[in-house]
Design an enzyme around this catalytic site. Sequence first.
Site, PDB file in Angstrom:
ATOM      1  N   TYR A 140      17.042 -46.388  19.003  1.00  0.00           N
ATOM      2  CA  TYR A 140      17.829 -45.421  18.253  1.00  0.00           C
ATOM      3  C   TYR A 140      19.234 -46.005  18.093  1.00  0.00           C
ATOM      4  O   TYR A 140      19.573 -47.021  18.697  1.00  0.00           O
ATOM      5  CB  TYR A 140      17.896 -44.082  19.000  1.00  0.00           C
ATOM      6  CG  TYR A 140      16.749 -43.137  18.709  1.00  0.00           C
ATOM      7  CD1 TYR A 140      16.976 -41.880  18.148  1.00  0.00           C
ATOM      8  CD2 TYR A 140      15.437 -43.493  18.993  1.00  0.00           C
ATOM      9  CE1 TYR A 140      15.929 -41.002  17.886  1.00  0.00           C
ATOM     10  CE2 TYR A 140      14.390 -42.620  18.737  1.00  0.00           C
ATOM     11  CZ  TYR A 140      14.642 -41.380  18.188  1.00  0.00           C
ATOM     12  OH  TYR A 140      13.597 -40.518  17.924  1.00  0.00           O
ATOM     13  N   ASP A 173      22.252 -48.063  12.626  1.00  0.00           N
ATOM     14  CA  ASP A 173      21.336 -47.542  11.605  1.00  0.00           C
ATOM     15  C   ASP A 173      21.707 -47.982  10.192  1.00  0.00           C
ATOM     16  O   ASP A 173      21.137 -48.918   9.659  1.00  0.00           O
ATOM     17  CB  ASP A 173      21.269 -46.014  11.704  1.00  0.00           C
ATOM     18  CG  ASP A 173      20.286 -45.539  12.764  1.00  0.00           C
ATOM     19  OD1 ASP A 173      19.259 -46.208  12.954  1.00  0.00           O
ATOM     20  OD2 ASP A 173      20.526 -44.510  13.391  1.00  0.00           O
TER      21      ASP A 173
END
Length: 438
Positions: A140, A173
């Site tokens: 993540y 991300d």
Amino acid sequence: MNYAPLQGIKVVDFTNVQSGPSCTQMLAWLGAEVIKIERPGTGDATRGELQFDPDCPSYYFLQLNSDKKSLTLNAATADGKKILTKLIEQADVFIENLHPGAMDKLGFGWEDVHKINPRCIYGTIKGFPLSSRFADLKAYEPVAQVTAGAASTTGWYQGPDNIPTQSGAALGDSNTGMHMTIGILAALMQREKTGEGVFVYQSMHNACLNLCRIKTRDQLTLDRIGYLTQFPQYPNSKFPDFVPRSGNQEGSGVLGWTYKCKGWETDPNAYVYVILQRGAKDFEKACKALGFEDWLTNPDFNTADARDRHKQQIWARIEEFTITKDKYEVVKLLAPAGVPCAPVLSTKEIMSDESLYDGNTLVKINQGGKVGEFVTVGCPFTMSNYTPKYGPCPELGGNTDEILGALGYTAEQQAAMKANGTTAPLPKPQMPEPPAGK
């Protein structure tokens, strides 16, 4: 002329959440036809994550998926595999960001896709490089940041808040998506010469580490001399053998810091960032603008090396100047003297700045329906002969019939695939009625 750079390029987008969709959205904004593969019934996980209305897709999804086409497809069924194969046969780019091994298990790993279409470029986003000891970790955003040196070097350097801190910017991300975009564009250019597609592997870790490059520079310096002159710890504190956190110090050789301004007691963003440059002429101009001309003859401050040794006194005195003025007034006073400075802006202030709605920086997209208009960050660079046309995000499966029809599937075949779970969720089995009571 508004010629889209990627006009005629077809992309099969097998990504979800943020790292992959940020890449494929950029490709769409540059003119590629992007077909987003979504799970029948649910779609991209972000459609239903952090929703502002249970009947609407979230802003999380909307900001990452405009100008794409949505095909609901279960690629594990026999029909689903055939459809995906046909799409790949026509594709220039195939991108996925599933967990390691998932695409191979599905039968659409790099080797499989390369056999189907040798010209197709295959992009894959994973958490870590294949060589990493953490390669099997589920990645993540924070996982990428804490393993790439971002968190350990971000935050306060003393006191109870001296803890590793992740950046508000999506270093793991969206940053990974932009790095993958670079790789895809490079592969497209290479294919012009070779005629063959290649495998492009981008890890979240490496994308994050790339933005921590100056911290590896600092580690090299620290290993060499044992201290870092630009850090607030110098010269009064002992340095560890790793790069420590440095608060709001600029990070290179200049002396930068965040200062309180008028109203800071109630406004958490009533701050300004001010940099003192190393050059003598620049420093002289800054002193005159600040009204600190005594620094020009004071040996504690009149050289860059001396200022490095007296940071705390400099920060304290500049804050005496800034704290009596609002952040915009400080900039108005210092900027004309060539002092690098800027107000700390909240997201509310940024999104309320009409000057940023210039066709690229911030853009308004009309999604229609209950969503209406929403704001997103546009293409971050500008081209002299091209401006993207920012269109809405697709409804879940909103282009399924169109795409399947273009592949040659009849209405009857499409209906059958909806019924067998290929392009629509299978109906949930009905629970038996409880026996009637006596």
